[in-house]
Scaffold this motif. Structure first.
Motif, PDB file in Angstrom:
ATOM      1  N   TYR A 167       0.951  -1.277   0.058  1.00  0.00           N
ATOM      2  CA  TYR A 167      -0.113  -0.119   0.053  1.00  0.00           C
ATOM      3  C   TYR A 167       0.788   1.316  -0.188  1.00  0.00           C
ATOM      4  CZ  TYR A 167      -3.938   2.752   0.925  1.00  0.00           C
ATOM      5  OH  TYR A 167      -5.078   3.748   1.048  1.00  0.00           O
ATOM      6  N   TYR A 170       0.247   3.927  -2.809  1.00  0.00           N
ATOM      7  CA  TYR A 170      -0.535   4.874  -2.805  1.00  0.00           C
ATOM      8  C   TYR A 170       0.052   5.960  -1.563  1.00  0.00           C
ATOM      9  CZ  TYR A 170      -3.713   3.035  -6.045  1.00  0.00           C
ATOM     10  OH  TYR A 170      -4.882   2.691  -7.076  1.00  0.00           O
ATOM     11  N   THR A 368      -6.323  -1.869  -2.640  1.00  0.00           N
ATOM     12  CA  THR A 368      -5.191  -1.905  -3.617  1.00  0.00           C
ATOM     13  C   THR A 368      -5.226  -3.170  -4.233  1.00  0.00           C
ATOM     14  OG1 THR A 368      -2.843  -1.473  -3.974  1.00  0.00           O
ATOM     15  CG2 THR A 368      -3.508  -2.835  -1.871  1.00  0.00           C
TER      16      THR A 368
END
Length: 373
Positions: A167, A170, A368
């Protein structure tokens, strides 16, 4: 225990794009060998972003050489390094970052397997040196794009999985923008287009940095989910939401109702470039406020920007120092774990079409998609 080298096969499986019309296919390709300044990594988790499908089917006019192994950033394990490596060793878990810089001109940069950048240097590197991405079992990468992850601390003591660590693809982007405008603990920041993948991640990062967040978005239901997700994973988080109306004055008044606003960060995609929400957010800023533009919105300058000494800064991705600091924050346990952080969707290499389709829809905070070779 790290060793000097791990076994490297002569060939490995990779997701190769020969032409846009044909799409990807899983092929056996030669495994590269490390040289000076490089490492060979085994991909553990390869990130899929929401617009990967549009990049590789030609809908977005990104320039990149073909054939190419697709991909972006990844969580990986080092299997071999060049002789000039002094810290990285085989066996280490690393964050493999997609932002590639020319060593003799850091201003020449490109996103690996996404586009070839904007100058002759970045085009040369993307075509001839660092072309292939992370949709593969193995990959050759620059040493400086591998960031050590303390596996014992992150995975054993704190309980992160490698899927959760992905993650970062992001979270790192807004962290770069927030650091660029020097967001401070206790300040109030407006996050524009907060219901998207990067906007939602910006909310999570900003509250982790100690800020009060006002999240703007058009989808009231998603705004409510965002607020619930953050408060569940970060008890005590100070977060407000504003549902955008599309009216400049109305949205500005809604933001001003929350009091002093110190900063704004925005991730509006190009197709929504005529939205008025960023202009409304900038109007809500205090004198000397700051704005980070990480998306694209037209017509954001008016007299208020000049009269109130507003700083507006463009930012592409993040810097190396941002990654180093972010990893330290992770290792200190500042972010949530498990589904309080992210709920990943995982696909095999052969399922690339489904992965791309799901990624286009599975967006927003705590979501995600990845491919596991």
């Amino acid at each position: 225990m790290a060793s000097s080298a791990l076994p490297v096969p002569s060939h490995h499986r990779a997701l190769v794009l020969e032409t846009v019309e044909q799409g990807f296919s899983v092929q056996m390709v030669p495994t590269p060998q490390p040289g000076p300044g490089s490492a060979i990594v085994r991909i553990v988790e390869a990130g899929v972003i929401s617009y990967h499908r549009d990049i590789y089917n030609g809908e977005r006019t990104y320039e990149f050489a073909k054939p190419i192994v697709g991909g972006l950033s990844a969580v990986a394990r080092i299997v071999a390094v060049g002789h000039d490596a002094v810290v990285l060793q085989a066996g280490q878990l690393v964050w493999m970052d997609c932002v590639m810089h020319a060593r003799d001109n850091p201003d020449s940069l490109f996103l690996n397997a996404i586009h070839e950048g904007s100058d002759a240097g970045s085009r040369k590197l993307s075509r001839d040196v660092w072309r292939d991405g992370a949709f593969a079992e193995y990959m050759r990468v620059p040493l400086e794009n591998c960031f050590r992850l303390d596996e014992n601390r992150l995975c054993r003591e704190l309980g992160y999985t490698t899927r959760e660590l992905l993650y970062m693809m992001y979270l790192l982007v807004p962290f770069g923008g927030l650091r660029d405008i020097r967001l401070e603990p206790g300040e109030t920041i407006v996050v524009g287009a907060a219901t998207g993948g990067f906007g939602g991640a910006a909310v999570q990062v900003a509250v982790t940095m100690g800020a009060r967040v006002i999240a703007m978005g058009r989808n009231g239901k998603e705004l409510a989910r965002l607020k619930d997700h953050v408060k569940k994973g970060t008890p005590g988080a100070n977060i407000e939401t504003v549902c955008m109306t599309g009216d400049y004055e109305t949205d500005a008044a809604a933001l001003q109702a929350f009091g002093t606003v110190d900063a704004v960060i925005d991730f509006t995609p190009a197709f929504a470039c005529q939205s008025t929400h960023l202009k409304s957010a900038i109007r809500s800023l205090r004198r000397g406020g700051r704005c980070s533009m990480m998306g694209y919105v037209e017509d954001v300058i008016n007299w208020n920007v000049i009269a109130l000494n507003i700083t507006i800064k463009g930012k592409l991705m993040y810097e190396r120092d941002d990654i180093v600091l972010f990893v330290k924050m992770l290792e200190r346990g500042l972010f949530p774990r498990g589904k309080d952080l992210v709920d990943p969707k995982v696909f095999k290499m052969e399922e690339w079409k489904e992965a791309f389709d799901v990624a286009a829809e599975w967006t927003g905070i705590g979501k995600t998609v990845m491919i596991e070779p």
